[in-house]
Design a protein around this motif. Structure first.
Motif, PDB file in Angstrom:
ATOM      1  N   SER A  30       0.764  -1.161  -0.050  1.00 57.93           N
ATOM      2  CA  SER A  30       0.357   0.015  -0.139  1.00 57.93           C
ATOM      3  C   SER A  30       0.880   1.295   0.379  1.00 57.93           C
ATOM      4  N   ARG A  31       0.384   2.108  -0.667  1.00 52.58           N
ATOM      5  CA  ARG A  31       1.210   3.324  -0.530  1.00 52.58           C
ATOM      6  C   ARG A  31       0.917   3.942   0.551  1.00 52.58           C
ATOM      7  N   SER A  32       0.051   4.381   1.395  1.00 52.71           N
ATOM      8  CA  SER A  32       0.319   4.705   2.959  1.00 52.71           C
ATOM      9  C   SER A  32       1.172   3.773   3.706  1.00 52.71           C
ATOM     10  N   GLU A  33       2.387   2.530   3.023  1.00 57.05           N
ATOM     11  CA  GLU A  33       3.225   2.235   4.431  1.00 57.05           C
ATOM     12  C   GLU A  33       4.269   3.242   3.834  1.00 57.05           C
ATOM     13  N   VAL A  34       4.757   3.959   2.465  1.00 57.15           N
ATOM     14  CA  VAL A  34       5.591   4.427   2.502  1.00 57.15           C
ATOM     15  C   VAL A  34       5.480   5.750   2.690  1.00 57.15           C
ATOM     16  N   THR A  35       6.812   6.183   3.775  1.00 57.38           N
ATOM     17  CA  THR A  35       6.484   8.058   3.615  1.00 57.38           C
ATOM     18  C   THR A  35       7.937   8.492   3.015  1.00 57.38           C
ATOM     19  N   ASP A  58       7.455  15.796   6.030  1.00 52.33           N
ATOM     20  CA  ASP A  58       8.508  15.116   6.660  1.00 52.33           C
ATOM     21  C   ASP A  58       9.891  15.851   5.516  1.00 52.33           C
ATOM     22  N   MET A  59      10.852  16.140   6.626  1.00 50.95           N
ATOM     23  CA  MET A  59      12.028  17.594   5.729  1.00 50.95           C
ATOM     24  C   MET A  59      13.012  16.653   6.119  1.00 50.95           C
ATOM     25  N   ALA A 201      10.362  -1.559  15.920  1.00 50.12           N
ATOM     26  CA  ALA A 201      12.075  -1.085  15.763  1.00 50.12           C
ATOM     27  C   ALA A 201      11.546  -1.022  13.933  1.00 50.12           C
ATOM     28  N   GLU A 202      10.420  -1.093  13.516  1.00 46.64           N
ATOM     29  CA  GLU A 202       9.981  -1.340  12.292  1.00 46.64           C
ATOM     30  C   GLU A 202       9.931  -0.457  10.960  1.00 46.64           C
ATOM     31  N   VAL A 203      11.301   0.870  11.279  1.00 52.80           N
ATOM     32  CA  VAL A 203      11.354   1.723   9.986  1.00 52.80           C
ATOM     33  C   VAL A 203      12.602   0.890   9.223  1.00 52.80           C
ATOM     34  N   ILE A 204      12.088   1.162   7.899  1.00 49.94           N
ATOM     35  CA  ILE A 204      13.401   0.682   6.874  1.00 49.94           C
ATOM     36  C   ILE A 204      13.704   2.358   6.105  1.00 49.94           C
ATOM     37  N   ALA A 215      14.394  -0.095  -3.320  1.00 46.57           N
ATOM     38  CA  ALA A 215      14.373  -0.515  -2.370  1.00 46.57           C
ATOM     39  C   ALA A 215      12.649  -0.667  -1.330  1.00 46.57           C
ATOM     40  N   VAL A 216      11.303  -0.033  -2.346  1.00 49.42           N
ATOM     41  CA  VAL A 216      10.193  -0.277  -1.649  1.00 49.42           C
ATOM     42  C   VAL A 216       9.722  -1.808  -1.568  1.00 49.42           C
ATOM     43  N   ALA A 217      10.926  -2.046  -2.705  1.00 48.53           N
ATOM     44  CA  ALA A 217      10.510  -3.490  -3.069  1.00 48.53           C
ATOM     45  C   ALA A 217      11.167  -4.628  -2.133  1.00 48.53           C
ATOM     46  N   ASN A 218      11.627  -4.004  -1.358  1.00 54.52           N
ATOM     47  CA  ASN A 218      12.403  -4.838  -0.229  1.00 54.52           C
ATOM     48  C   ASN A 218      12.023  -3.622   1.198  1.00 54.52           C
ATOM     49  N   GLY A 219      10.957  -3.593   1.202  1.00 55.71           N
ATOM     50  CA  GLY A 219      10.539  -3.276   2.172  1.00 55.71           C
ATOM     51  C   GLY A 219      10.517  -1.863   2.970  1.00 55.71           C
ATOM     52  N   ALA A 220      11.508  -0.885   2.278  1.00 63.31           N
ATOM     53  CA  ALA A 220      11.625   0.443   2.217  1.00 63.31           C
ATOM     54  C   ALA A 220      10.557   1.121   2.948  1.00 63.31           C
ATOM     55  N   THR A 221      10.195   1.685   3.985  1.00 65.51           N
ATOM     56  CA  THR A 221       9.161   2.292   4.939  1.00 65.51           C
ATOM     57  C   THR A 221       9.284   4.099   5.100  1.00 65.51           C
ATOM     58  N   HIS A 222      10.893   4.596   4.614  1.00 68.46           N
ATOM     59  CA  HIS A 222      11.126   5.711   4.583  1.00 68.46           C
ATOM     60  C   HIS A 222      11.673   5.838   3.337  1.00 68.46           C
TER      61      HIS A 222
END
Length: 238
Positions: A30-35, A58-59, A201-204, A215-222
């Motif tokens: 979901s797009r909402s999973e990525v900041t 977010d800056m 500690a779920e942020v990647i 990055a998104v394909a490998n679970g990036a959250t940010h």
């Protein structure tokens, strides 16, 4: 009257959003999973304000002097400030006064300095462990910083037990010359191992303008996006 810079930023944001959405679809996420973090280094506070008006909250900054000034200039906005650059312990007091999330914690001494200054400021500062992903590139990785994967568990314990700090996850930069997909797969593995002991500690934090899809394909959250959003950099003059 139209504002050319606002239009330029809006166009960049639309293009980046389309890329992120496509990457999320391809990964079944979901797009909402990525900041999306707008990396505003070398750009003025006026760009931060324009981005905020376009919905970016977010800056990211990598130099304390510039970050502290912008955070003060934009204190009236509801923004989350990410410190993403290498951090010396003598800058810990300043960074702990405004940063919500420090992406580059790579050694216990830095964690201890941030803890001391966060407590002094009466704040809680989120911390990501910067992970060195390169297998045999000590020179390059050393310059960028980063804890080796085998150093992550001990550093995580230091952060998690330090007052004023909250362990949020991991961060990495894909090594130059290596397939980002393989590099970010290693970061995912480090993250999953870390979460066995520290489930929250779920942020990647992974992925920049050139490798956000991997990055998104490998679970990036940010995602830390600068050039694709703001354009090519020129020296920042305040």
């Amino acid at each position: 009257m139209s504002d050319p810079r606002r239009e330029e930023l809006a166009a960049g944001l639309a293009e980046v959003e389309a890329r992120v959405e496509a990457a999320c679809r391809a990964a079944g996420r979901s797009r909402s999973e990525v900041t999306l973090i707008a990396v505003t280094k070398t750009y003025p506070s006026s760009d931060v304000r324009l981005l905020a008006g376009l919905g970016v909250a977010d800056m990211g900054e990598n130099r304390d002097q510039e970050a502290a000034a912008k955070a003060a200039d934009c204190a009236d906005l509801d923004l989350t400030w990410h410190f993403i650059g290498q951090l010396q312990t003598n800058k810990a007091r300043s960074v702990a006064s405004y940063a919500h999330l420090v992406h580059s914690v790579d050694r216990p001494r830095l964690a201890e300095a941030l803890s001391r200054e966060a407590v002094r400021a009466g704040r809680e500062v989120g911390c990501l462990i910067q992970v060195a992903l390169g297998p045999a590139e000590a020179g390059e990785i050393g310059a960028r910083g980063g804890a080796r994967p085998d150093e992550v568990p001990a550093l995580a314990d230091v952060i998690a037990s330090s007052p004023g700090l909250r362990l949020r996850g991991v961060m990495a930069v894909a090594p130059r010359g290596e397939d980002p997909d393989a590099a970010f797969a290693r970061l995912w593995a480090v993250s999953q191992s870390l979460r066995k002991e520290h489930p929250a500690a779920e942020v990647i934090s992974a992925g920049m303008s050139g490798d956000l899809a991997q990055a998104v394909a490998n679970g990036a959250t940010h995602l830390r996006i600068g050039t694709a959003l703001l354009g090519r950099r020129t020296p920042f003059v305040r």
